[in-house]
Write a protein that holds these residues in place. Structure first.
Motif, PDB file in Angstrom:
ATOM      1  N   GLU A  67       0.827  -1.025   0.202  1.00  0.00           N
ATOM      2  CA  GLU A  67       0.119  -0.321  -0.343  1.00  0.00           C
ATOM      3  C   GLU A  67       0.567   1.206   0.013  1.00  0.00           C
ATOM      4  N   ARG A  68       1.490   1.330   0.924  1.00  0.00           N
ATOM      5  CA  ARG A  68       2.898   2.303   0.921  1.00  0.00           C
ATOM      6  C   ARG A  68       3.418   2.812  -0.795  1.00  0.00           C
ATOM      7  N   ARG A  69       4.034   1.513  -1.507  1.00  0.00           N
ATOM      8  CA  ARG A  69       4.292   1.735  -2.600  1.00  0.00           C
ATOM      9  C   ARG A  69       2.767   2.718  -3.761  1.00  0.00           C
ATOM     10  N   VAL A  70       1.777   1.930  -3.317  1.00  0.00           N
ATOM     11  CA  VAL A  70       1.197   2.884  -3.951  1.00  0.00           C
ATOM     12  C   VAL A  70       0.455   4.381  -4.432  1.00  0.00           C
ATOM     13  N   ILE A  71       0.459   4.670  -3.137  1.00  0.00           N
ATOM     14  CA  ILE A  71      -0.208   5.161  -2.683  1.00  0.00           C
ATOM     15  C   ILE A  71       1.476   6.836  -2.920  1.00  0.00           C
ATOM     16  N   MET A  72       2.596   6.543  -2.047  1.00  0.00           N
ATOM     17  CA  MET A  72       4.193   7.776  -2.565  1.00  0.00           C
ATOM     18  C   MET A  72       4.047   7.566  -4.378  1.00  0.00           C
ATOM     19  N   ARG A  73       4.191   5.362  -4.501  1.00  0.00           N
ATOM     20  CA  ARG A  73       4.101   6.079  -6.276  1.00  0.00           C
ATOM     21  C   ARG A  73       3.303   6.436  -7.348  1.00  0.00           C
ATOM     22  N   HIS A  74       2.324   5.553  -7.154  1.00  0.00           N
ATOM     23  CA  HIS A  74       1.270   5.593  -8.133  1.00  0.00           C
ATOM     24  C   HIS A  74       0.134   6.921  -7.673  1.00  0.00           C
ATOM     25  N   ALA A  75      -0.057   7.488  -6.494  1.00  0.00           N
ATOM     26  CA  ALA A  75      -0.948   8.117  -6.001  1.00  0.00           C
ATOM     27  C   ALA A  75      -0.206   9.488  -6.364  1.00  0.00           C
ATOM     28  N   PHE A  76       0.411   9.037  -4.990  1.00  0.00           N
ATOM     29  CA  PHE A  76       1.324  10.880  -4.730  1.00  0.00           C
ATOM     30  C   PHE A  76       1.632  12.214  -5.725  1.00  0.00           C
ATOM     31  N   ARG A  77       2.618  11.167  -6.084  1.00  0.00           N
ATOM     32  CA  ARG A  77       3.031  11.841  -7.519  1.00  0.00           C
ATOM     33  C   ARG A  77       2.278  12.627  -8.662  1.00  0.00           C
ATOM     34  N   ASN A  78       1.234  11.807  -9.040  1.00  0.00           N
ATOM     35  CA  ASN A  78      -0.133  12.137 -10.322  1.00  0.00           C
ATOM     36  C   ASN A  78      -0.910  12.943  -8.937  1.00  0.00           C
ATOM     37  N   ALA A  79      -1.121  13.216  -8.299  1.00  0.00           N
ATOM     38  CA  ALA A  79      -2.222  14.450  -6.873  1.00  0.00           C
ATOM     39  C   ALA A  79      -1.007  15.292  -7.008  1.00  0.00           C
ATOM     40  N   LEU A  80      -0.496  15.076  -7.185  1.00  0.00           N
ATOM     41  CA  LEU A  80       0.667  16.422  -6.883  1.00  0.00           C
ATOM     42  C   LEU A  80       0.524  17.421  -8.535  1.00  0.00           C
ATOM     43  N   ILE A  81       0.562  16.784  -9.334  1.00  0.00           N
ATOM     44  CA  ILE A  81       1.041  17.973 -10.217  1.00  0.00           C
ATOM     45  C   ILE A  81       0.097  18.175 -10.578  1.00  0.00           C
ATOM     46  N   PRO A  82      -1.476  18.563 -10.563  1.00  0.00           N
ATOM     47  CA  PRO A  82      -1.886  19.756 -10.539  1.00  0.00           C
ATOM     48  C   PRO A  82      -2.561  21.238  -9.221  1.00  0.00           C
ATOM     49  N   LEU A  83      -1.806  21.119  -8.094  1.00  0.00           N
ATOM     50  CA  LEU A  83      -1.281  21.446  -7.409  1.00  0.00           C
ATOM     51  C   LEU A  83      -0.387  22.671  -7.783  1.00  0.00           C
ATOM     52  N   ILE A  84       0.583  22.387  -9.154  1.00  0.00           N
ATOM     53  CA  ILE A  84       1.460  23.473  -9.107  1.00  0.00           C
ATOM     54  C   ILE A  84       0.545  24.687  -9.935  1.00  0.00           C
ATOM     55  N   THR A  85       0.019  23.995 -10.859  1.00  0.00           N
ATOM     56  CA  THR A  85      -0.713  25.232 -11.497  1.00  0.00           C
ATOM     57  C   THR A  85      -1.696  25.749  -9.783  1.00  0.00           C
ATOM     58  N   VAL A  86      -1.911  25.429  -9.125  1.00  0.00           N
ATOM     59  CA  VAL A  86      -2.785  26.199  -7.798  1.00  0.00           C
ATOM     60  C   VAL A  86      -2.150  27.306  -7.452  1.00  0.00           C
ATOM     61  N   ILE A  87      -0.709  26.812  -7.599  1.00  0.00           N
ATOM     62  CA  ILE A  87       0.281  27.613  -6.580  1.00  0.00           C
ATOM     63  C   ILE A  87       0.766  28.706  -6.887  1.00  0.00           C
ATOM     64  N   ALA A  88       0.743  28.434  -8.966  1.00  0.00           N
ATOM     65  CA  ALA A  88       0.973  29.570  -9.422  1.00  0.00           C
ATOM     66  C   ALA A  88      -0.130  30.947  -9.154  1.00  0.00           C
ATOM     67  N   ILE A  89      -1.044  30.137  -9.475  1.00  0.00           N
ATOM     68  CA  ILE A  89      -2.330  31.513  -9.530  1.00  0.00           C
ATOM     69  C   ILE A  89      -2.183  32.378  -8.671  1.00  0.00           C
ATOM     70  N   ASP A  90      -2.381  31.168  -7.202  1.00  0.00           N
ATOM     71  CA  ASP A  90      -2.304  31.578  -6.243  1.00  0.00           C
ATOM     72  C   ASP A  90      -1.204  32.697  -5.514  1.00  0.00           C
ATOM     73  N   PHE A  91       0.348  32.430  -6.086  1.00  0.00           N
ATOM     74  CA  PHE A  91       1.584  33.371  -6.504  1.00  0.00           C
ATOM     75  C   PHE A  91       0.808  35.312  -6.501  1.00  0.00           C
ATOM     76  N   GLY A  92       0.245  35.503  -7.304  1.00  0.00           N
ATOM     77  CA  GLY A  92      -0.321  36.518  -7.835  1.00  0.00           C
ATOM     78  C   GLY A  92      -1.586  37.001  -6.424  1.00  0.00           C
ATOM     79  N   ALA A  93      -1.831  36.666  -5.650  1.00  0.00           N
ATOM     80  CA  ALA A  93      -3.259  37.068  -5.138  1.00  0.00           C
ATOM     81  C   ALA A  93      -2.083  36.942  -3.705  1.00  0.00           C
ATOM     82  N   LEU A  94      -0.971  36.695  -3.522  1.00  0.00           N
ATOM     83  CA  LEU A  94      -0.100  36.297  -1.877  1.00  0.00           C
ATOM     84  C   LEU A  94       0.539  37.973  -2.060  1.00  0.00           C
ATOM     85  N   PHE A  95       0.336  39.055  -3.304  1.00  0.00           N
ATOM     86  CA  PHE A  95       0.832  39.708  -3.545  1.00  0.00           C
ATOM     87  C   PHE A  95      -0.362  40.991  -2.645  1.00  0.00           C
ATOM     88  N   ALA A  96      -1.367  40.640  -2.700  1.00  0.00           N
ATOM     89  CA  ALA A  96      -3.182  41.349  -1.942  1.00  0.00           C
ATOM     90  C   ALA A  96      -2.606  40.882  -0.593  1.00  0.00           C
TER      91      ALA A  96
END
Lengths: 360, 325, 307
Positions: free
Chosen positions: B234-263
């Motif tokens: 299970e640990r490998r399922v979560i780290m290797r298969h789930a976590f990495r794929n789940a992390l990718i879209p967060l990059i966009t969220v953080i990038a958009i948030d960068f502008g909001a942080l100036f506010a």
């Protein structure tokens, strides 16, 4: 506990000595809790799988055919799913009572699965070779990386992926749907399983690709001598590949028998309905004959026979409404049906086995 | 990859030019910088005319835009309208402080948000999940400035009751000579802790909610089922298969948030009187001085564009389906 | 509050049993039932109505006038006489908060309505025709992708100067309509390809009729949800602008302006900055929950699995 008719606990071939089944399922009940109530997805299913045979499980979507096998491998999400009771004997052990760890060791090694949708069943960010290699390595941790990769290449070659040495280092998005399903099959047979479960392996594919994938499945089966469970809603596929058939309706087994027997003389009105709703090349019909109505809600299932509201044979007879028909032998010992009035179907031949094509 | 980056950089030039024109016209038409002088009875119309003439304020907007662009490129945004103070040295100083501030907020929120989101998804409907969910909903509804005020109130009450100073409620350092090494660092942390907490709260709530949803979606995906069907632990399922794929879209969220942080920086720096970009922006606005405001907007737009480029490149590194040719 | 959730009526029971027919019910009836079943959303709606109601009837409910000075209680801590305490001029904080709710709620609702109208028109035209409306929408969206919304708002609010609630609401609406416009545009773009729209076109229906009769009703769910959430966003923005001194200014009590005054009088008087902020948080929290409940109710494709 009430006694359970051991459906299919009969030899596939009555003349030879009865072999031991590789997988033997008894009275399996699986529930899902949803917003609207508890759904009984699988309701007292029993069957046996014999070495080397191909067992087809056929039924409409929602009939419990996938859940009944997925739950054996611990692959249904729990919660909301729950295995209420039952037994699944495999290699002398009850799969449903095994620890998570022990079940994991069997999964992908002795019991392997091919899933329906190859487009979504492969991890998009990992290379094909890595994903196949992972299946090998997790059950054989001592094998060297070069050997694992070589084995992945060999497997891809076996399932007919051209240029496997190059393909092994590609990502899933560089594969077509058919090629991905081949890779899925390669992954499933990597550890030469004794049971291979193929869940609608061709449904998501283009019609022209389906025949090729069937060939690959046959070849994979020949290569590994795995007993195969083929889950499908496509009777044509059953006729093509299966030795025996289980027909499921509303989470229950309603008919069991050899492929030739079932097609020649179906003894359950639902099976008859399924066959009638197929296009026939012989008859010059304008319309297909669908089964009237919809599958019952699995939350508030009707009392009596689950099929009676849609049944042409029932015609409002009280027995169908009140008494649930048990699965019982009919005509011959290996043919079982769950219909009170199955005898009335005598002489009513199926259609698919009628000679088809030129000359008739 | 390199050609892609170069092409993207070249493409951002027209975007920046268009943005600069929008910024200039927007700031020019929304405010009359001499409004306060006009209402002053001691200043004659002639004096105002001479100021307008010397600062080129009597020219049409498009001509003034030309002058402004020239100054921005050759004289580093030129000088302020009032007092003729050079803009760039001030802006560069506050930029340094704010970037420290915002980047540490991003890093802290990302680590916290990812950890909370993943754990919530793995223990869905547990007590931890419910608590995290509730807190994040409260986080979405809490204005950053009020959270900052409440943190100050808390520290002031602690100080008044027990005479203990845990964190400072204003400024960057206790004195100009705040010492060296550990003392300097401790002093800085004591000063920056509250503003960073205030700035992180909303981002942490956003990232953790997103990460939870993303992780749940991936955990229910077909390929995670395939990984389990292979018999992976299970640990490998979560780290290797789930976590990495789940992390990718967060990059966009953080990038958009960068502008909001100036506010967020505008608000927090004002409350904690930090010598950063937000404080500088509000002060320039109060002074009705258009040029530092324009320079500020340009700098922020440029940073947001660069940050988005970095996010795009990272996306390509993590997701093989995206290839920059 | 919670609706009777007993067994379904006899006719429903029967159709379930025989599985032959499914009773038709209007979409709104289903949506209302699903919303009422969402306990958090219904509770939030009630709290929200109570708070907004208290603001609306502030002149009856407030124990004092908002500018009334009590020289015997300057900067008084919360007590039975002054539940939320008083400020340094001896004005009752609770009364000021109640009037503040009235101002903030008025701004929020006004922005919600205005930005929904602008956003629906521009988004609808952009989605249906493309052209100038689409260009306008895309350029404004681009601008907000590179510049922080708050900075743009502050520059514009500075120009407005001494602001009344209505002026501020207009300003906010003119800057935050893009979100709704994007939603409507997306929906119209996809609906344009639907068979029934093609059929209506083939039958000779005019563009306006197609948009109003066929496309708008199918977008109303997301519009309603988004309008609700916009009220919350507007209240937060009003608060931060007023707090920084670029929004509604004294003597008009608004929640953000009260916090500004509270900070000016020294944050050792914790009650002055605590209560108006708590009210903002509760209002926005409730609006978000109500919006969530509506989204679940109006989007039947999202079925939740209960455990």
């Amino acid at each position: 506990m009430r006694s359970i008719p051991p459906s299919g606990a009969f030899a596939p071939n009555p003349t030879s000595p009865v072999p031991e089944p590789v997988l033997s399922i008894r009275d399996l009940v699986v529930e899902f809790s949803t917003e609207d109530g508890i759904v009984q997805a699988v309701d007292g299913v029993s069957y046996d799988l014999y070495p080397g045979e191909t067992l087809g499980i056929v039924g409409e979507s929602g009939s419990g055919k996938s859940v009944s096998t997925m739950s054996l491998l611990g692959l249904i999400p729990q919660p909301p799913g729950r295995i209420v009771r039952g037994e699944a004997m495999f290699q002398g052990k009850d799969l449903l009572k095994l620890s998570k760890k022990a079940l994991r060791r069997i999964r992908g090694k002795d019991l392997a699965m091919v899933f329906q949708d190859p487009m979504t069943s492969l991890n998009p960010v990992l290379k094909i070779g890595f994903q196949i290699g992972e299946a090998i390595k997790t059950h054989n941790p001592k094998v060297k990386d070069d050997a694992v990769k070589q084995r992945a290449v060999d497997l891809l070659k076996l399932v007919g992926v051209p240029n496997p040495e190059r393909r092994v280092d590609q990502y899933p998005h560089e594969f077509s749907g058919g090629m991905r399903q081949r890779a899925m099959i390669a992954m499933a047979i990597a550890n030469e399983p004794s049971v291979l479960i193929a869940d609608e392996p061709t449904t998501a594919l283009d019609v022209t690709i389906q025949a090729q994938i069937l060939e690959v499945l046959k070849k994979a089966q020949d290569e590994t001598h795995a007993a195969t469970i083929l889950i499908t809603h496509d009777l044509g596929l059953i006729a093509e590949l299966a030795d025996r058939v289980i027909v499921m309706y509303a989470g229950k087994v309603v008919e069991v028998g050899d492929v030739s027997t079932i097609f020649a003389s179906p003894r359950h009105p639902y099976t008859v309905g399924l066959m009638d709703s197929l296009p026939k090349l012989t008859a010059a019909e304008e319309w297909l004959t669908p089964i009237p109505g919809q599958p019952p809600s699995l939350i508030s299932r009707p009392p009596g026979c689950p099929f009676h509201p849609r049944c042409f044979l029932s015609q409002g007879r009280a027995r169908c409404r009140e008494e649930e028909p048990p699965l019982r032998p009919i005509d011959e010992s290996a043919h079982l049906t769950a219909c009170h009035f199955a005898e009335e179907l005598e002489g009513r031949a199926g259609h698919l086995v009628e000679p088809v094509g030129a000359g008739t | 990859m390199l050609t892609y980056i170069i092409r993207r950089l070249l493409y951002s030039i027209p975007v920046l030019v268009a943005t600069s024109f929008l910024i200039f016209t927007f700031v020019s038409i929304t405010g009359d910088p001499l409004g306060r002088l006009r209402s002053n009875p001691n200043i004659t119309a002639e004096q105002i005319h001479s100021i307008e003439h010397s600062k080129n304020l009597d020219k049409p907007v498009i001509v003034r835009y030309g002058y402004w662009i020239r100054d921005a490129v050759t004289k580093q945004f030129g000088t302020t309208l009032f007092g003729n103070r050079k803009i760039w040295p001030d802006l560069r100083r506050v930029m340094g402080h704010t970037l420290q501030f915002i980047l540490s907020a991003i890093i802290i929120s990302a680590i916290l948000g990812i950890a909370i989101g993943v754990y919530s998804a793995l223990r869905q409907y547990s007590l931890f999940d419910y608590t995290a969910t509730t807190l994040s909903f409260v986080g979405f509804a809490t204005p950053v400035f009020w959270l900052a005020l409440m943190l100050q109130v808390l520290m002031v009450q602690i100080f008044l009751k027990w005479n203990v100073r845990v964190f400072y409620t204003s400024g960057l350092s206790s004195s100009v000579n705040a010492g060296h090494g550990f003392h300097f660092l401790l002093d800085r942390v004591q000063h920056l802790a509250l503003p960073v907490i205030a700035l992180c709260a909303l981002s942490t709530a956003t990232y953790s909610r997103f990460m939870r949803a993303s992780m749940l979606e991936v955990l229910n995906s077909d390929y995670v089922r395939t990984a389990r069907a292979k018999g992976l632990i299970e640990r490998r399922v979560i780290m290797r298969h789930a976590f990495r794929n789940a992390l990718i879209p967060l990059i966009t969220v953080i990038a958009i948030d960068f502008g909001a942080l100036f506010a967020g920086a505008i608000v927090t720096e004002t409350i904690f009187t930090l010598d950063g970009m937000g404080f500088y922006f509000v002060n320039s606005l109060f002074a009705s001085d258009p040029y530092p405001v324009m320079a500020w907007l340009m700098v922020v737009a440029t940073m947001v564009i660069i940050f988005n480029l970095i996010a795009d490149i990272l996306y390509g590194v993590f997701d093989p389906r995206i290839r920059y040719e | 509050m919670t609706p009777p959730e007993g067994p379904a009526g006899p006719s429903e029971e029967l159709t379930y049993q025989y599985g032959l027919e499914i009773e038709a019910r209007s979409q709104w009836a289903y949506a209302r039932r699903r919303f009422l079943r969402h306990r958090l959303a219904t509770t939030s709606l009630v709290i929200l109505l109570l708070i907004f109601g208290a603001g609306l009837f502030a002149n009856y409910l407030a124990p004092y006038q908002y500018q009334e000075i009590n020289l015997n209680a300057l900067s008084a801590k919360p007590s039975l006489h002054h539940l939320f305490g008083t400020d340094s001029a001896g004005r009752d904080s609770l009364s000021r908060v109640l009037y503040g709710i009235r101002t903030s709620a008025r701004v929020g609702v006004l922005v919600g309505i205005l930005s929904t109208v602008i956003g629906t028109i521009v988004g609808g035209l952009a989605g249906y025709y493309g052209g100038w409306a689409d260009n306008l929408l895309m350029r404004v969206t681009d601008l907000f992708l590179t510049l922080p919304l708050l900075a743009v708002l502050l520059v514009a609010a500075k120009y407005l100067g001494h602001s009344t609630p209505t002026k501020l609401a207009l300003l906010l609406a003119f800057l935050i309509w893009t979100q709704i416009a994007r939603i409507v545009r997306g929906s119209f773009l996809s609906l344009r390809e639907k068979e029934y729209v093609e059929a209506a076109k083939a039958a000779g229906a005019g563009d306006l009729r197609i948009m109003l009769r066929h496309m708008l009703p199918n977008t109303i769910g997301p519009i309603v949800v988004s309008a609700t959430l916009t009220i919350g966003t507007a209240i937060l923005l009003e608060a931060v602008l007023s707090f920084l001194g670029f929004g509604i200014e004294p003597p008009t009590p608004a929640l953000g302006a009260l916090l500004n005054e509270g900070q000016d009088q020294g944050i050792d008087k914790w009650w002055l900055v605590t209560f108006p902020g708590v009210v903002i948080v509760v209002i926005v929290l409730c609006i978000n929950f109500v919006g969530d409940g509506m989204r679940d109710a109006l989007d039947p494709t999202q079925r939740r699995v209960r455990t």
